[in-house]
Enzyme design. Structure first.
Site, mmCIF file in Angstrom:
data_model
loop_
_atom_site.group_PDB
_atom_site.id
_atom_site.type_symbol
_atom_site.label_atom_id
_atom_site.label_comp_id
_atom_site.label_asym_id
_atom_site.label_seq_id
_atom_site.Cartn_x
_atom_site.Cartn_y
_atom_site.Cartn_z
ATOM 1 C CD GLN A 31 -2.931 1.032 2.329
ATOM 2 O OE1 GLN A 31 -3.065 -0.001 2.978
ATOM 3 N NE2 GLN A 31 -3.645 2.108 2.581
ATOM 4 C CB SER A 59 2.791 -4.151 4.321
ATOM 5 O OG SER A 59 1.689 -4.036 5.178
ATOM 6 C CG LEU A 60 -1.701 -5.034 -0.061
ATOM 7 C CD1 LEU A 60 -2.934 -5.805 0.365
ATOM 8 C CD2 LEU A 60 -2.051 -3.766 -0.819
ATOM 9 N NE ARG A 116 -3.459 -7.014 5.871
ATOM 10 C CZ ARG A 116 -2.643 -6.061 5.439
ATOM 11 N NH1 ARG A 116 -3.036 -5.270 4.443
ATOM 12 N NH2 ARG A 116 -1.458 -5.885 5.983
ATOM 13 C CG HIS A 162 3.417 -2.526 9.407
ATOM 14 N ND1 HIS A 162 3.112 -3.872 9.345
ATOM 15 C CD2 HIS A 162 3.219 -2.033 8.164
ATOM 16 C CE1 HIS A 162 2.752 -4.180 8.124
ATOM 17 N NE2 HIS A 162 2.799 -3.080 7.383
ATOM 18 C CD GLN A 192 1.417 -7.877 7.052
ATOM 19 O OE1 GLN A 192 0.348 -7.319 7.260
ATOM 20 N NE2 GLN A 192 1.791 -8.298 5.862
#
Length: 312
Positions: free
Chosen positions: A10, A88-89, A113, A198, A246
């Protein structure tokens, strides 16, 4: 050619991303249309909407769908990589292409999510700042001392060994920037986000995701996919736990790149709407490692031709 695939996270989203791929490549278009059917809205229209594409709830499915659609369109031209990594994503894109999720499963999970993270971010707005400098332990030490004083500011993304993104409550992040500048940090850059991703500020989204993933079944991986959270390859029986952690844990992209090079990767190919990750890789991996990105039709055609000619 020993390939390491990188999948955009993202923040990589752009207005109009993938539009030329959608028009030119039937497999790409079919994948995006399949995602639209699952999501319940027209993804091809969302990427043209300057307001929606920068909202978490829309950006996450759009980036996932684009990334997987590119991989699908490459088909057999894309050999099995040595390993892959998403930021991440982007881990969901990497895990889908490696076979852990079906595409339908991944889109449905990411729809939820993204909604969880959007809602929590709106409720608990935060701030993120990239801190430039080689002494990342200094940054961690300053933040640890602030946390001991009750401040909510945390290390969030170890993008390279000279770029560490911090995040937390806006006022606390601003205070951290002042303290870091006083400690000798010469450059910081505020990021255009509204949530402190995060970090523990997203704990409610992590809790919701844990419940959402509880009944999901995952498949064996066809090759190694590195986790941002552990800096080690995922194991299927750990997916529920690690993907939940995560959301509130720092990402260790730099460490993952080092491990992939140690695994024998000599060529990185980023798949998604931007070239951010191969730019990070340039600062981490040896200069001998080749780096490419597929972000549009021109780069898709270029890399397709390269793959067909290469010895793998």
């Amino acid at each position: 050619m020993k390939i390491g695939l990188l999948f955009s996270g993202q923040g990589a989203q752009q207005v109009g991303m993938g539009s030329d791929l959608y028009e030119a490549l039937p497999v790409y278009r079919e994948t995006i249309d399949q995602a639209s059917a699952i999501l319940g809205y027209d993804l091809a229209a969302v990427v043209q909407d300057e307001t929606k594409i920068f909202q978490t709830q829309f950006a996450q499915p759009a980036i996932l769908a684009m990334s997987v659609a590119i991989a699908n369109a490459l088909g057999e031209r894309l050999p099995q990589p040595v390993a892959s990594l998403g930021l991440s994503l982007g881990e969901y894109s990497a895990l889908t292409v490696a076979g852990a999720f079906s595409f339908e499963q991944a889109v449905a999970i990411i729809k939820d999510r993204g909604a969880y993270m959007q809602a929590v971010g709106d409720k608990n707005p935060g701030k993120m700042v990239a801190v430039m400098g080689d002494d990342q332990q200094l940054v961690v030490d300053v933040l640890t001392a602030m946390q001991a004083d009750g401040k909510h500011v945390y290390p969030a993304n170890f993008n390279t060994f000279s770029q560490l993104v911090i995040g937390g409550i806006a006022n606390d992040v601003d205070e951290a920037v002042v303290k870091l500048t006083d400690a000798g940090i010469k450059r910081t850059v505020e990021l255009p986000v509204t949530g402190a991703f995060h970090t523990p500020l997203l704990k409610d989204a992590a809790s919701q995701l844990a419940t959402r993933l509880a009944d999901e079944a995952f498949n064996s991986l066809q090759y190694s996919v590195y986790s941002n959270t552990t800096a080690k390859p995922f194991e299927v029986n750990q997916l529920h736990d690690i993907l939940t952690k995560q959301i509130t844990s720092p990402t260790y992209f730099a460490q993952d790149i080092e491990q992939m090079v140690a695994d024998g990767v000599d060529t990185f190919i980023e798949i998604g709407p931007s070239e951010t990750l191969v730019k990070f890789a340039k600062k981490i991996a040896p200069k001998t490692i080749k780096r490419y990105a597929i972000t549009d039709l021109a780069s898709f055609n270029e890399i397709s031709e390269l793959l067909m000619k290469a010895e793998v």
